[in-house]
Scaffold this motif. Structure first.
Motif, PDB file in Angstrom:
ATOM      1  N   LEU A 154       3.240  -7.255   8.960  1.00  7.79           N
ATOM      2  CA  LEU A 154       3.427  -6.313   7.868  1.00  7.79           C
ATOM      3  C   LEU A 154       3.697  -7.052   6.569  1.00  7.79           C
ATOM      4  O   LEU A 154       4.314  -8.115   6.567  1.00  7.79           O
ATOM      5  N   ALA A 155       3.265  -6.452   5.469  1.00  9.44           N
ATOM      6  CA  ALA A 155       3.635  -6.945   4.147  1.00  9.44           C
ATOM      7  C   ALA A 155       4.500  -5.883   3.478  1.00  9.44           C
ATOM      8  O   ALA A 155       4.070  -4.736   3.303  1.00  9.44           O
ATOM      9  N   PHE A 156       5.720  -6.263   3.132  1.00 11.86           N
ATOM     10  CA  PHE A 156       6.639  -5.372   2.432  1.00 11.86           C
ATOM     11  C   PHE A 156       6.461  -5.599   0.937  1.00 11.86           C
ATOM     12  O   PHE A 156       6.588  -6.734   0.464  1.00 11.86           O
ATOM     13  N   HIS A 157       6.181  -4.515   0.197  1.00 11.55           N
ATOM     14  CA  HIS A 157       5.885  -4.662  -1.231  1.00 11.55           C
ATOM     15  C   HIS A 157       7.069  -4.236  -2.090  1.00 11.55           C
ATOM     16  O   HIS A 157       7.596  -3.135  -1.926  1.00 11.55           O
ATOM     17  N   ARG A 158       7.454  -5.113  -2.994  1.00  9.10           N
ATOM     18  CA  ARG A 158       8.524  -4.770  -3.929  1.00  9.10           C
ATOM     19  C   ARG A 158       8.004  -4.911  -5.351  1.00  9.10           C
ATOM     20  O   ARG A 158       7.122  -5.722  -5.636  1.00  9.10           O
ATOM     21  N   CYS A 159       8.600  -4.136  -6.235  1.00 10.65           N
ATOM     22  CA  CYS A 159       8.233  -4.207  -7.660  1.00 10.65           C
ATOM     23  C   CYS A 159       8.668  -5.560  -8.221  1.00 10.65           C
ATOM     24  O   CYS A 159       9.799  -5.995  -8.018  1.00 10.65           O
ATOM     25  N   ARG A 160       7.763  -6.199  -8.928  1.00 15.84           N
ATOM     26  CA  ARG A 160       8.095  -7.495  -9.522  1.00 15.84           C
ATOM     27  C   ARG A 160       9.144  -7.355 -10.624  1.00 15.84           C
ATOM     28  O   ARG A 160       9.828  -8.307 -10.955  1.00 15.84           O
ATOM     29  N   ARG A 161       9.253  -6.168 -11.182  1.00 11.39           N
ATOM     30  CA  ARG A 161      10.167  -5.991 -12.311  1.00 11.39           C
ATOM     31  C   ARG A 161      11.549  -5.517 -11.861  1.00 11.39           C
ATOM     32  O   ARG A 161      12.557  -6.173 -12.130  1.00 11.39           O
ATOM     33  N   CYS A 162      11.615  -4.392 -11.140  1.00  8.82           N
ATOM     34  CA  CYS A 162      12.931  -3.818 -10.804  1.00  8.82           C
ATOM     35  C   CYS A 162      13.374  -4.111  -9.375  1.00  8.82           C
ATOM     36  O   CYS A 162      14.520  -3.859  -9.022  1.00  8.82           O
ATOM     37  N   GLY A 163      12.481  -4.635  -8.529  1.00  7.21           N
ATOM     38  CA  GLY A 163      12.884  -5.082  -7.197  1.00  7.21           C
ATOM     39  C   GLY A 163      12.886  -4.021  -6.118  1.00  7.21           C
ATOM     40  O   GLY A 163      13.189  -4.336  -4.960  1.00  7.21           O
ATOM     41  N   CYS A 164      12.580  -2.784  -6.447  1.00  8.51           N
ATOM     42  CA  CYS A 164      12.566  -1.731  -5.416  1.00  8.51           C
ATOM     43  C   CYS A 164      11.434  -1.970  -4.422  1.00  8.51           C
ATOM     44  O   CYS A 164      10.312  -2.282  -4.822  1.00  8.51           O
ATOM     45  N   VAL A 165      11.752  -1.774  -3.124  1.00  5.27           N
ATOM     46  CA  VAL A 165      10.724  -1.876  -2.081  1.00  5.27           C
ATOM     47  C   VAL A 165      10.089  -0.503  -1.927  1.00  5.27           C
ATOM     48  O   VAL A 165      10.755   0.458  -1.557  1.00  5.27           O
ATOM     49  N   THR A 166       8.811  -0.421  -2.245  1.00  7.91           N
ATOM     50  CA  THR A 166       8.130   0.876  -2.305  1.00  7.91           C
ATOM     51  C   THR A 166       7.332   1.211  -1.060  1.00  7.91           C
ATOM     52  O   THR A 166       7.191   2.388  -0.718  1.00  7.91           O
ATOM     53  N   HIS A 167       6.780   0.198  -0.366  1.00  4.93           N
ATOM     54  CA  HIS A 167       5.942   0.487   0.795  1.00  4.93           C
ATOM     55  C   HIS A 167       5.700  -0.776   1.601  1.00  4.93           C
ATOM     56  O   HIS A 167       5.975  -1.880   1.139  1.00  4.93           O
ATOM     57  N   TRP A 168       5.200  -0.570   2.825  1.00  3.77           N
ATOM     58  CA  TRP A 168       4.657  -1.701   3.565  1.00  3.77           C
ATOM     59  C   TRP A 168       3.260  -1.353   4.037  1.00  3.77           C
ATOM     60  O   TRP A 168       2.898  -0.182   4.143  1.00  3.77           O
ATOM     61  N   GLN A 169       2.505  -2.414   4.325  1.00  2.00           N
ATOM     62  CA  GLN A 169       1.135  -2.243   4.763  1.00  2.00           C
ATOM     63  C   GLN A 169       0.896  -3.216   5.908  1.00  2.00           C
ATOM     64  O   GLN A 169       1.370  -4.362   5.863  1.00  2.00           O
ATOM     65  N   SER A 170       0.179  -2.766   6.961  1.00  2.00           N
ATOM     66  CA  SER A 170      -0.079  -3.674   8.073  1.00  2.00           C
ATOM     67  C   SER A 170      -1.149  -4.682   7.698  1.00  2.00           C
ATOM     68  O   SER A 170      -2.063  -4.390   6.919  1.00  2.00           O
TER      69      SER A 170
END
Ligand SMILES: [Zn+2]
Length: 125
Positions: A63-79
């Motif tokens: 899985l890849a966990f995606h976070r905002c580069r600016r505010c750091g919130c983790v918004t989603h993951w993708q397989s």
């Protein structure tokens, strides 16, 4: 359509409907993130600002966990495997009525099974 956004708004996704069920997972990543995952097929999710995320991949690289580069919130993951799977962090939905959402506990740490509370539906608020 339901909007999924990070705090600063740089990452913006839309899903066809708000989740009625989310998963809290106790694996080493998810428990740190405090995310509540709602599952969708990738074709259902439109990612308006994918360039602004930073992916985190670890362990078996599933899985890849995606976070905002600016505010750091983790918004989603993708397989990253051939099986297309995706989850959005329902905590990124403004105004979600949590009294209508079932919260399921997933034991991603040990058994890879859902931990149902005695009486079954106890997590429905
Ligand atoms: Zn942001």
């Amino acid at each position: 359509m339901t909007e999924v956004t990070c705090h600063c708004g740089a990452v913006h996704l839309t899903v066809p409907q708000a989740p009625t069920e989310v998963t809290e997972c106790n694996c080493s990543v998810c428990r740190r993130l405090g995310a509540r995952w709602a599952y969708y097929t990738p074709s259902e999710v439109s990612v308006a600002q994918v360039g602004s995320t930073h992916p985190y991949v670890w362990g078996d690289r599933m899985l890849a966990f995606h976070r905002c580069r600016r505010c750091g919130c983790v918004t989603h993951w993708q397989s990253l495997s051939v099986q297309p799977r995706m989850a959005i962090n329902a905590r990124m939905i403004d105004g979600l009525d949590w009294t209508k959402v079932r919260i399921r506990q997933f034991d991603g740490d040990k058994t890879w099974a859902y931990l149902e509370t005695p009486g079954g539906e106890a997590h429905i608020a």
